[in-house]
Design a protein around this motif. Structure first.
Motif, PDB file in Angstrom:
ATOM      1  N   GLY A   1       0.776  -1.232   0.000  1.00 50.75           N
ATOM      2  CA  GLY A   1       0.000   0.000   0.000  1.00 50.75           C
ATOM      3  C   GLY A   1       0.808   1.282   0.000  1.00 50.75           C
ATOM      4  O   GLY A   1       0.300   2.334  -0.391  1.00 50.75           O
ATOM      5  N   PHE A   2       2.064   1.224   0.414  1.00 49.28           N
ATOM      6  CA  PHE A   2       2.842   2.456   0.475  1.00 49.28           C
ATOM      7  C   PHE A   2       3.398   2.881  -0.879  1.00 49.28           C
ATOM      8  O   PHE A   2       3.754   4.045  -1.064  1.00 49.28           O
ATOM      9  CB  PHE A   2       3.981   2.348   1.498  1.00 49.28           C
ATOM     10  N   TYR A   3       3.470   1.968  -1.849  1.00 51.32           N
ATOM     11  CA  TYR A   3       4.020   2.330  -3.153  1.00 51.32           C
ATOM     12  C   TYR A   3       3.201   3.414  -3.868  1.00 51.32           C
ATOM     13  O   TYR A   3       3.779   4.406  -4.340  1.00 51.32           O
ATOM     14  CB  TYR A   3       4.196   1.106  -4.048  1.00 51.32           C
ATOM     15  N   PRO A   4       1.878   3.276  -3.960  1.00 47.50           N
ATOM     16  CA  PRO A   4       1.116   4.348  -4.610  1.00 47.50           C
ATOM     17  C   PRO A   4       1.280   5.697  -3.903  1.00 47.50           C
ATOM     18  O   PRO A   4       1.332   6.743  -4.555  1.00 47.50           O
ATOM     19  CB  PRO A   4      -0.329   3.865  -4.529  1.00 47.50           C
ATOM     20  N   ILE A   5       1.392   5.676  -2.591  1.00 45.18           N
ATOM     21  CA  ILE A   5       1.556   6.920  -1.828  1.00 45.18           C
ATOM     22  C   ILE A   5       2.893   7.573  -2.153  1.00 45.18           C
ATOM     23  O   ILE A   5       2.966   8.775  -2.430  1.00 45.18           O
ATOM     24  CB  ILE A   5       1.433   6.651  -0.311  1.00 45.18           C
ATOM     25  N   ILE A   6       3.969   6.771  -2.161  1.00 50.20           N
ATOM     26  CA  ILE A   6       5.304   7.312  -2.450  1.00 50.20           C
ATOM     27  C   ILE A   6       5.357   7.876  -3.866  1.00 50.20           C
ATOM     28  O   ILE A   6       5.824   8.988  -4.086  1.00 50.20           O
ATOM     29  CB  ILE A   6       6.383   6.225  -2.255  1.00 50.20           C
ATOM     30  N   PHE A   7       4.873   7.093  -4.827  1.00 50.38           N
ATOM     31  CA  PHE A   7       4.923   7.543  -6.214  1.00 50.38           C
ATOM     32  C   PHE A   7       4.077   8.797  -6.422  1.00 50.38           C
ATOM     33  O   PHE A   7       4.495   9.729  -7.113  1.00 50.38           O
ATOM     34  CB  PHE A   7       4.466   6.421  -7.155  1.00 50.38           C
ATOM     35  N   ALA A   8       2.876   8.837  -5.833  1.00 55.89           N
ATOM     36  CA  ALA A   8       1.990   9.998  -6.000  1.00 55.89           C
ATOM     37  C   ALA A   8       2.566  11.241  -5.328  1.00 55.89           C
ATOM     38  O   ALA A   8       2.423  12.351  -5.835  1.00 55.89           O
ATOM     39  CB  ALA A   8       0.607   9.692  -5.445  1.00 55.89           C
ATOM     40  N   ASN A   9       3.235  11.066  -4.192  1.00 56.37           N
ATOM     41  CA  ASN A   9       3.821  12.215  -3.509  1.00 56.37           C
ATOM     42  C   ASN A   9       5.047  12.746  -4.239  1.00 56.37           C
ATOM     43  O   ASN A   9       5.270  13.953  -4.289  1.00 56.37           O
ATOM     44  CB  ASN A   9       4.186  11.872  -2.064  1.00 56.37           C
ATOM     45  N   PHE A  10       5.852  11.853  -4.773  1.00 53.05           N
ATOM     46  CA  PHE A  10       7.070  12.280  -5.465  1.00 53.05           C
ATOM     47  C   PHE A  10       6.763  12.850  -6.847  1.00 53.05           C
ATOM     48  O   PHE A  10       7.304  13.866  -7.245  1.00 53.05           O
ATOM     49  CB  PHE A  10       8.046  11.113  -5.579  1.00 53.05           C
ATOM     50  N   LEU A  11       5.885  12.193  -7.562  1.00 52.61           N
ATOM     51  CA  LEU A  11       5.529  12.621  -8.922  1.00 52.61           C
ATOM     52  C   LEU A  11       4.120  13.207  -8.907  1.00 52.61           C
ATOM     53  O   LEU A  11       3.194  12.668  -9.495  1.00 52.61           O
ATOM     54  CB  LEU A  11       5.634  11.431  -9.883  1.00 52.61           C
ATOM     55  N   ASN A  12       3.971  14.334  -8.222  1.00 49.41           N
ATOM     56  CA  ASN A  12       2.641  14.880  -7.976  1.00 49.41           C
ATOM     57  C   ASN A  12       2.169  15.900  -9.006  1.00 49.41           C
ATOM     58  O   ASN A  12       1.084  16.439  -8.876  1.00 49.41           O
ATOM     59  CB  ASN A  12       2.575  15.482  -6.572  1.00 49.41           C
ATOM     60  N   THR A  13       2.978  16.182 -10.012  1.00 46.81           N
ATOM     61  CA  THR A  13       2.540  17.089 -11.074  1.00 46.81           C
ATOM     62  C   THR A  13       2.912  16.493 -12.425  1.00 46.81           C
ATOM     63  O   THR A  13       3.904  15.753 -12.527  1.00 46.81           O
ATOM     64  CB  THR A  13       3.201  18.476 -10.958  1.00 46.81           C
ATOM     65  N   PRO A  14       2.161  16.819 -13.454  1.00 47.13           N
ATOM     66  CA  PRO A  14       2.508  16.325 -14.792  1.00 47.13           C
ATOM     67  C   PRO A  14       3.907  16.771 -15.236  1.00 47.13           C
ATOM     68  O   PRO A  14       4.594  16.048 -15.950  1.00 47.13           O
ATOM     69  CB  PRO A  14       1.428  16.937 -15.691  1.00 47.13           C
ATOM     70  N   GLU A  15       4.335  17.942 -14.774  1.00 44.15           N
ATOM     71  CA  GLU A  15       5.667  18.433 -15.132  1.00 44.15           C
ATOM     72  C   GLU A  15       6.762  17.543 -14.561  1.00 44.15           C
ATOM     73  O   GLU A  15       7.755  17.268 -15.226  1.00 44.15           O
ATOM     74  CB  GLU A  15       5.859  19.881 -14.640  1.00 44.15           C
ATOM     75  N   LYS A  16       6.590  17.104 -13.316  1.00 42.59           N
ATOM     76  CA  LYS A  16       7.593  16.214 -12.706  1.00 42.59           C
ATOM     77  C   LYS A  16       7.638  14.870 -13.415  1.00 42.59           C
ATOM     78  O   LYS A  16       8.714  14.312 -13.631  1.00 42.59           O
ATOM     79  CB  LYS A  16       7.297  16.011 -11.219  1.00 42.59           C
ATOM     80  N   ILE A  17       6.485  14.350 -13.778  1.00 46.09           N
ATOM     81  CA  ILE A  17       6.440  13.066 -14.488  1.00 46.09           C
ATOM     82  C   ILE A  17       7.111  13.217 -15.846  1.00 46.09           C
ATOM     83  O   ILE A  17       7.932  12.376 -16.241  1.00 46.09           O
ATOM     84  CB  ILE A  17       4.992  12.568 -14.636  1.00 46.09           C
ATOM     85  N   ALA A  18       6.805  14.301 -16.551  1.00 45.06           N
ATOM     86  CA  ALA A  18       7.419  14.543 -17.860  1.00 45.06           C
ATOM     87  C   ALA A  18       8.930  14.686 -17.728  1.00 45.06           C
ATOM     88  O   ALA A  18       9.682  14.201 -18.581  1.00 45.06           O
ATOM     89  CB  ALA A  18       6.820  15.794 -18.497  1.00 45.06           C
ATOM     90  N   GLN A  19       9.398  15.317 -16.647  1.00 46.44           N
ATOM     91  CA  GLN A  19      10.833  15.483 -16.437  1.00 46.44           C
ATOM     92  C   GLN A  19      11.514  14.127 -16.218  1.00 46.44           C
ATOM     93  O   GLN A  19      12.582  13.872 -16.760  1.00 46.44           O
ATOM     94  CB  GLN A  19      11.087  16.393 -15.236  1.00 46.44           C
ATOM     95  N   VAL A  20      10.885  13.257 -15.448  1.00 45.07           N
ATOM     96  CA  VAL A  20      11.452  11.932 -15.201  1.00 45.07           C
ATOM     97  C   VAL A  20      11.504  11.127 -16.503  1.00 45.07           C
ATOM     98  O   VAL A  20      12.472  10.434 -16.781  1.00 45.07           O
ATOM     99  CB  VAL A  20      10.649  11.176 -14.117  1.00 45.07           C
ATOM    100  N   ILE A  21      10.455  11.255 -17.302  1.00 43.92           N
ATOM    101  CA  ILE A  21      10.418  10.531 -18.582  1.00 43.92           C
ATOM    102  C   ILE A  21      11.501  11.053 -19.514  1.00 43.92           C
ATOM    103  O   ILE A  21      12.171  10.279 -20.195  1.00 43.92           O
ATOM    104  CB  ILE A  21       9.020  10.672 -19.237  1.00 43.92           C
ATOM    105  N   ALA A  22      11.699  12.364 -19.536  1.00 47.58           N
ATOM    106  CA  ALA A  22      12.628  12.976 -20.487  1.00 47.58           C
ATOM    107  C   ALA A  22      14.077  12.926 -20.051  1.00 47.58           C
ATOM    108  O   ALA A  22      14.968  13.132 -20.865  1.00 47.58           O
ATOM    109  CB  ALA A  22      12.228  14.428 -20.714  1.00 47.58           C
ATOM    110  N   THR A  23      14.338  12.633 -18.791  1.00 48.43           N
ATOM    111  CA  THR A  23      15.706  12.624 -18.290  1.00 48.43           C
ATOM    112  C   THR A  23      16.300  11.233 -18.431  1.00 48.43           C
ATOM    113  O   THR A  23      15.879  10.313 -17.735  1.00 48.43           O
ATOM    114  CB  THR A  23      15.737  13.049 -16.810  1.00 48.43           C
ATOM    115  N   PRO A  24      17.282  11.072 -19.304  1.00 47.12           N
ATOM    116  CA  PRO A  24      17.892   9.748 -19.446  1.00 47.12           C
ATOM    117  C   PRO A  24      18.607   9.337 -18.162  1.00 47.12           C
ATOM    118  O   PRO A  24      19.262  10.148 -17.532  1.00 47.12           O
ATOM    119  CB  PRO A  24      18.901   9.918 -20.578  1.00 47.12           C
ATOM    120  N   GLY A  25      18.466   8.106 -17.783  1.00 48.39           N
ATOM    121  CA  GLY A  25      19.147   7.606 -16.603  1.00 48.39           C
ATOM    122  C   GLY A  25      18.565   8.087 -15.304  1.00 48.39           C
ATOM    123  O   GLY A  25      19.207   8.008 -14.272  1.00 48.39           O
TER     124      GLY A  25
END
Length: 123
Positions: free
Chosen positions: A47-71
């Motif tokens: 149950g803690f995985y969705p919480i961690i992921f949602a808290n860390f990647l809480n905006t579309p910009e952060k998700i896009a940055q993780v996708i676009a950053t190699p490595g």
């Protein structure tokens, strides 16, 4: 997927759920991630995985940055494609030779505590 630990499977399932929500334009909250995990049959994810992921990647910009950053995480990328005619290998060899020439002699003069050779130092 058989070679992965339960922790790795949980992380992958949660990451894929988050990416699916992001790609669909939905909110990426922990509740939405959990709903998608349940709908896809991933009911054994801790149950803690969705919480961690949602808290860390809480905006579309952060998700896009993780996708676009190699490595940014996970495994490394594959090697580059072959091809070329060997000029790059020759250039690399020449560069290595230059680096070797630039190395300087660091020996002599004083020991690591500042004493001149033969003085004995403070040790």
């Amino acid at each position: 997927m058989d070679g992965l630990t339960k922790q790795q499977k949980d992380e992958h399932a949660t990451a894929f759920a988050l990416l699916a929500l992001y790609d669909g334009g939905a909110e990426t909250t922990s509740d939405k991630i959990t709903e998608l995990l349940t709908a896809t049959g991933n009911t054994d994810v801790e149950g803690f995985y969705p919480i961690i992921f949602a808290n860390f990647l809480n905006t579309p910009e952060k998700i896009a940055q993780v996708i676009a950053t190699p490595g940014a995480g996970g495994g490394g990328g594959g090697g580059g494609g072959g091809g070329g005619d060997g000029d790059a290998a020759e250039e690399e060899k020449e560069e290595e030779e230059k680096v070797e020439e630039e190395e300087m002699d660091l020996g002599g003069g004083m020991d690591m505590f500042g004493a001149e050779p033969g003085e004995g130092g403070d040790y």
